[in-house]
Scaffold this motif. Structure first.
Motif, PDB file in Angstrom:
ATOM      1  N   LEU A 285      33.383  42.382  37.791  1.00  0.00           N
ATOM      2  CA  LEU A 285      33.752  43.788  37.938  1.00  0.00           C
ATOM      3  C   LEU A 285      34.129  44.133  39.374  1.00  0.00           C
ATOM      4  O   LEU A 285      33.704  43.474  40.330  1.00  0.00           O
ATOM      5  CB  LEU A 285      32.599  44.685  37.491  1.00  0.00           C
ATOM      6  N   ILE A 286      34.914  45.197  39.500  1.00  0.00           N
ATOM      7  CA  ILE A 286      35.251  45.799  40.789  1.00  0.00           C
ATOM      8  C   ILE A 286      34.737  47.230  40.770  1.00  0.00           C
ATOM      9  O   ILE A 286      34.970  47.968  39.797  1.00  0.00           O
ATOM     10  CB  ILE A 286      36.774  45.786  41.039  1.00  0.00           C
ATOM     11  N   LYS A 287      34.017  47.613  41.818  1.00  0.00           N
ATOM     12  CA  LYS A 287      33.462  48.971  41.890  1.00  0.00           C
ATOM     13  C   LYS A 287      34.064  49.727  43.075  1.00  0.00           C
ATOM     14  O   LYS A 287      34.284  49.153  44.145  1.00  0.00           O
ATOM     15  CB  LYS A 287      31.932  48.936  42.009  1.00  0.00           C
ATOM     16  N   PHE A 288      34.291  51.029  42.851  1.00  0.00           N
ATOM     17  CA  PHE A 288      34.800  51.922  43.879  1.00  0.00           C
ATOM     18  C   PHE A 288      33.692  52.929  44.213  1.00  0.00           C
ATOM     19  O   PHE A 288      33.145  53.591  43.324  1.00  0.00           O
ATOM     20  CB  PHE A 288      36.052  52.653  43.380  1.00  0.00           C
ATOM     21  N   TRP A 289      33.387  53.019  45.511  1.00  0.00           N
ATOM     22  CA  TRP A 289      32.300  53.885  45.974  1.00  0.00           C
ATOM     23  C   TRP A 289      32.882  54.946  46.906  1.00  0.00           C
ATOM     24  O   TRP A 289      33.721  54.641  47.757  1.00  0.00           O
ATOM     25  CB  TRP A 289      31.248  53.077  46.731  1.00  0.00           C
ATOM     26  N   ILE A 290      32.436  56.193  46.754  1.00  0.00           N
ATOM     27  CA  ILE A 290      32.891  57.274  47.631  1.00  0.00           C
ATOM     28  C   ILE A 290      31.689  57.961  48.262  1.00  0.00           C
ATOM     29  O   ILE A 290      30.572  57.894  47.746  1.00  0.00           O
ATOM     30  CB  ILE A 290      33.755  58.300  46.874  1.00  0.00           C
ATOM     31  N   LYS A 291      31.956  58.637  49.397  1.00  0.00           N
ATOM     32  CA  LYS A 291      30.895  59.336  50.115  1.00  0.00           C
ATOM     33  C   LYS A 291      30.639  60.710  49.505  1.00  0.00           C
ATOM     34  O   LYS A 291      31.563  61.441  49.190  1.00  0.00           O
ATOM     35  CB  LYS A 291      31.274  59.497  51.587  1.00  0.00           C
ATOM     36  N   ASP A 292      29.360  61.074  49.388  1.00  0.00           N
ATOM     37  CA  ASP A 292      28.972  62.408  48.953  1.00  0.00           C
ATOM     38  C   ASP A 292      27.758  62.826  49.777  1.00  0.00           C
ATOM     39  O   ASP A 292      26.685  62.228  49.644  1.00  0.00           O
ATOM     40  CB  ASP A 292      28.646  62.408  47.456  1.00  0.00           C
ATOM     41  N   ASN A 293      27.940  63.832  50.643  1.00  0.00           N
ATOM     42  CA  ASN A 293      26.865  64.260  51.546  1.00  0.00           C
ATOM     43  C   ASN A 293      26.334  63.104  52.389  1.00  0.00           C
ATOM     44  O   ASN A 293      25.125  62.899  52.530  1.00  0.00           O
ATOM     45  CB  ASN A 293      25.716  64.906  50.766  1.00  0.00           C
ATOM     46  N   ASP A 294      27.286  62.328  52.931  1.00  0.00           N
ATOM     47  CA  ASP A 294      26.985  61.205  53.830  1.00  0.00           C
ATOM     48  C   ASP A 294      26.293  60.038  53.138  1.00  0.00           C
ATOM     49  O   ASP A 294      25.809  59.120  53.797  1.00  0.00           O
ATOM     50  CB  ASP A 294      26.145  61.673  55.023  1.00  0.00           C
ATOM     51  N   CYS A 298      28.812  55.347  43.327  1.00  0.00           N
ATOM     52  CA  CYS A 298      29.893  54.685  42.588  1.00  0.00           C
ATOM     53  C   CYS A 298      30.695  55.730  41.817  1.00  0.00           C
ATOM     54  O   CYS A 298      30.137  56.518  41.053  1.00  0.00           O
ATOM     55  CB  CYS A 298      29.312  53.639  41.640  1.00  0.00           C
ATOM     56  N   SER A 299      32.025  55.717  42.012  1.00  0.00           N
ATOM     57  CA  SER A 299      32.891  56.678  41.325  1.00  0.00           C
ATOM     58  C   SER A 299      33.652  56.058  40.160  1.00  0.00           C
ATOM     59  O   SER A 299      34.080  56.755  39.247  1.00  0.00           O
ATOM     60  CB  SER A 299      33.897  57.272  42.313  1.00  0.00           C
ATOM     61  N   GLN A 300      33.818  54.710  40.194  1.00  0.00           N
ATOM     62  CA  GLN A 300      34.557  54.054  39.106  1.00  0.00           C
ATOM     63  C   GLN A 300      34.245  52.565  39.090  1.00  0.00           C
ATOM     64  O   GLN A 300      34.038  51.950  40.151  1.00  0.00           O
ATOM     65  CB  GLN A 300      36.072  54.258  39.283  1.00  0.00           C
ATOM     66  N   THR A 301      34.205  52.007  37.905  1.00  0.00           N
ATOM     67  CA  THR A 301      34.042  50.557  37.721  1.00  0.00           C
ATOM     68  C   THR A 301      35.173  50.070  36.829  1.00  0.00           C
ATOM     69  O   THR A 301      35.440  50.662  35.776  1.00  0.00           O
ATOM     70  CB  THR A 301      32.692  50.221  37.068  1.00  0.00           C
ATOM     71  N   ILE A 302      35.872  49.025  37.257  1.00  0.00           N
ATOM     72  CA  ILE A 302      36.955  48.489  36.430  1.00  0.00           C
ATOM     73  C   ILE A 302      36.724  47.009  36.150  1.00  0.00           C
ATOM     74  O   ILE A 302      36.161  46.276  36.960  1.00  0.00           O
ATOM     75  CB  ILE A 302      38.334  48.700  37.082  1.00  0.00           C
ATOM     76  N   GLY A 303      37.176  46.594  34.968  1.00  0.00           N
ATOM     77  CA  GLY A 303      37.135  45.195  34.576  1.00  0.00           C
ATOM     78  C   GLY A 303      38.541  44.626  34.566  1.00  0.00           C
ATOM     79  O   GLY A 303      39.396  45.028  35.342  1.00  0.00           O
ATOM     80  N   GLY A 304      38.765  43.694  33.665  1.00  0.00           N
ATOM     81  CA  GLY A 304      40.086  43.067  33.560  1.00  0.00           C
ATOM     82  C   GLY A 304      40.025  41.574  33.738  1.00  0.00           C
ATOM     83  O   GLY A 304      40.832  40.832  33.176  1.00  0.00           O
ATOM     84  N   HIS A 305      39.063  41.099  34.522  1.00  0.00           N
ATOM     85  CA  HIS A 305      38.891  39.660  34.705  1.00  0.00           C
ATOM     86  C   HIS A 305      37.818  39.129  33.751  1.00  0.00           C
ATOM     87  O   HIS A 305      36.884  39.849  33.389  1.00  0.00           O
ATOM     88  CB  HIS A 305      38.494  39.345  36.152  1.00  0.00           C
ATOM     89  N   SER A 306      37.962  37.878  33.372  1.00  0.00           N
ATOM     90  CA  SER A 306      36.985  37.259  32.473  1.00  0.00           C
ATOM     91  C   SER A 306      36.137  36.213  33.188  1.00  0.00           C
ATOM     92  O   SER A 306      35.453  35.408  32.554  1.00  0.00           O
ATOM     93  CB  SER A 306      37.697  36.620  31.274  1.00  0.00           C
ATOM     94  N   SER A 307      36.195  36.200  34.519  1.00  0.00           N
ATOM     95  CA  SER A 307      35.346  35.337  35.337  1.00  0.00           C
ATOM     96  C   SER A 307      35.097  36.078  36.648  1.00  0.00           C
ATOM     97  O   SER A 307      35.584  37.187  36.852  1.00  0.00           O
ATOM     98  CB  SER A 307      36.019  33.987  35.583  1.00  0.00           C
ATOM     99  N   PHE A 308      34.309  35.459  37.536  1.00  0.00           N
ATOM    100  CA  PHE A 308      33.963  36.114  38.798  1.00  0.00           C
ATOM    101  C   PHE A 308      35.220  36.511  39.570  1.00  0.00           C
ATOM    102  O   PHE A 308      36.232  35.832  39.532  1.00  0.00           O
ATOM    103  CB  PHE A 308      33.085  35.214  39.656  1.00  0.00           C
ATOM    104  N   VAL A 309      35.148  37.633  40.269  1.00  0.00           N
ATOM    105  CA  VAL A 309      36.270  38.094  41.090  1.00  0.00           C
ATOM    106  C   VAL A 309      36.126  37.451  42.465  1.00  0.00           C
ATOM    107  O   VAL A 309      35.147  37.677  43.169  1.00  0.00           O
ATOM    108  CB  VAL A 309      36.289  39.630  41.209  1.00  0.00           C
ATOM    109  N   SER A 310      37.108  36.636  42.843  1.00  0.00           N
ATOM    110  CA  SER A 310      36.966  35.834  44.065  1.00  0.00           C
ATOM    111  C   SER A 310      37.581  36.480  45.304  1.00  0.00           C
ATOM    112  O   SER A 310      37.220  36.137  46.420  1.00  0.00           O
ATOM    113  CB  SER A 310      37.579  34.446  43.855  1.00  0.00           C
ATOM    114  N   SER A 311      38.538  37.415  45.110  1.00  0.00           N
ATOM    115  CA  SER A 311      39.162  38.037  46.279  1.00  0.00           C
ATOM    116  C   SER A 311      39.814  39.360  45.889  1.00  0.00           C
ATOM    117  O   SER A 311      40.326  39.505  44.777  1.00  0.00           O
ATOM    118  CB  SER A 311      40.221  37.098  46.872  1.00  0.00           C
TER     119      SER A 311
END
Length: 482
Positions: A285-294, A298-311
């Motif tokens: 998975l790939i996760k997107f994190w945003i700041k809230d009150n410093d 996590c604001s979103q999680t996306i998939g798409g790969h069927s093995s570890f994400v290397s880069s």
């Protein structure tokens, strides 16, 4: 092509060329030449000049490449069979050995001695043949190179023979999996296999350890040093991300620990505003994190790969994210302004997976396939807006005794804009690849560490390259020399 035909009374631009091997006429000509039936007997070999640069590989070349691949596969199979025979030849179990009489034992010893002599002779013959084959290939490559036009890549190789990174210091240390520098390269953090983090003062290529941190329970896999503030991130095999800051006592401390991934954290990056954090993991998975009150959430999680994400890597505009995985896919994710979400925009199927890629700008990304001596260049098609593979760049792979072991983790690919250099780890080599005019690339230096276990990073200005490898067991610091 804005050049007049060499026939005076034609007075029109040339637009055609002829590739027929038996042709005796001038090979570059205009439409009037064509009307006068020049090249008429071999019209199939006539094409427009504008199509020549992007000419596809022809059937004859495809057959040659296919034959070459068959030969390589056959040689590999023979070598594998020979290796197994040499490994297990004349082996005998202890039970069988105890069952031999003296004459049989004597015959076995004679057989083994004969086998050893024949083995040495055979290896010597193969070695000579291999040297001849390698020399033949190099000769062919040099001949091909000499026949090429004087392209920018050829120029840069000639002009930059003295450009390289020279070793200036070596420091013995335990395994360091990741390095990160602050914006002016006055500080460096190292993430260790043992799970500790060390903060170093970095001055004129010299390291001085100033603080040791223990924020993780397992190995550190990746780090990111913030550019707009005094803070850095570390991702660990313990599935957490630590956000560290400089406290009022000028000591580094942990501000927040991010949890959510179900596997080790492989990659960390931020946008220029440093209000978006992106992480990828063994959990695919790939996760997107945003700041809230410093604080980060996590604001979103996306998939798409069927093995570890290397880069993972962001483009210059920061509206596209590219990722690769062992599932033999490169995914282009795009930010949808209306939905305020990241979505898969393009799926690129690849023959050989790889651990490293990065954007050069909005139009170009580079990808290193596993166990290959070429780095692939993908460019954005101006019409359909998809990335397509356009060329390959020869890169070093290096040498190691453990031939069957794959490349090693971490050491992300890096593009240094100030020097226009791609830092590319491949096998046992660290390659420095220069981007030159017309979006061409040339490998200007390949450092062979003779081991695949190498980790490293460049300073943001490209002045210093720092690595750790398990063969030397040390941090090596190299400086840019022009």
């Amino acid at each position: 092509m804005n050049q007049n035909c060499n026939i005076p009374d034609h007075e029109t631009d040339v637009e055609f060329l002829c590739t027929n091997e038996q042709c005796k006429d001038f090979r570059v000509f205009c439409f009037k030449c064509l009307q006068n039936e020049k090249h008429n007997t071999h019209i199939k070999d006539v094409q427009k000049i504008k199509d020549f640069g992007r000419q596809q590989i022809n059937k004859s070349d495809e057959d040659l490449i296919f034959d070459l691949e068959k030969m390589i596969d056959h040689i590999y199979q023979l070598f594998f069979t020979l290796k197994e025979e040499l490994k297990f030849g004349c082996q005998i179990s202890e039970e069988e050995l105890n069952g031999l009489n003296l004459n049989q034992l004597n015959d076995l010893l004679c057989s083994k001695i004969k086998f050893r002599k024949e083995k040495q002779s055979l290896i010597s013959m193969i070695s000579k043949s291999a040297e001849y084959m390698i020399e033949t290939i190099y000769t062919g490559l040099n001949e091909f190179s000499q026949q090429q036009f004087d392209r920018p890549v050829k120029k840069v190789k000639q002009e930059m023979k003295t450009l390289k990174y020279e070793l200036i210091d070596t420091i013995q240390d335990e395994q360091i999996n990741s390095f990160a520098f602050n914006q002016d390269a006055s500080l460096m953090v190292g993430g260790y296999e043992s799970s500790k983090i060390q903060v170093f003062e970095f001055k004129k290529g010299q390291l001085k350890m100033i603080q040791q941190l223990n924020f993780h329970k397992k190995s550190i896999y990746c780090q990111y040093f913030m550019k707009k503030s005094d803070g850095f991130l570390s991702g660990s095999c313990d599935k957490t991300i630590s956000i560290c800051y400089l406290n009022d006592n000028q000591k580094w401390d942990i501000k927040q620990r991010l949890e959510g991934h179900q596997g080790g954290i492989n990659c960390l990056l931020m946008n220029r505003n440093e209000d978006l954090l992106i992480s990828s993991s063994d959990d695919m998975l790939i996760k997107f994190w945003i700041k809230d009150n410093d604080l980060w959430e996590c604001s979103q999680t996306i998939g798409g790969h069927s093995s570890f994400v290397s880069s993972i890597s962001l483009n210059t505009t920061e509206n596209q994210l590219v990722s690769c995985s062992k599932d033999s896919q490169i995914l282009i994710h795009q930010y949808d302004q209306e939905q305020k979400m990241w979505m898969v925009f393009q799926i690129i199927k690849i023959k050989q997976w790889g651990r490293r890629l990065c954007f050069i700008n909005d139009q170009i990304l580079v990808f290193q396939p596993e166990k290959r001596e070429q780095m692939h260049i993908y460019q954005l098609d101006s019409i359909d807006k998809y990335f397509v593979k356009t060329k390959e760049v020869i890169v070093g792979v290096g040498s190691e005794r453990k031939k069957n072991r794959g490349c090693f983790w971490f050491f992300p690919q890096q593009y240094v804009q100030q020097k226009q250099i791609v830092l590319n780890k491949n096998g046992c080599c660290v390659n420095l690849i220069k981007k030159v005019e017309n979006d061409e690339f040339a490998t200007i230096q390949s450092i062979d560490f003779q081991t695949k276990v190498i980790f490293g990073r460049m300073t943001d200005d490209g002045e210093y390259l720092i690595t750790w490898d398990d063969r030397s067991g040390s941090i090596q610091i190299r400086k840019y020399v022009d």
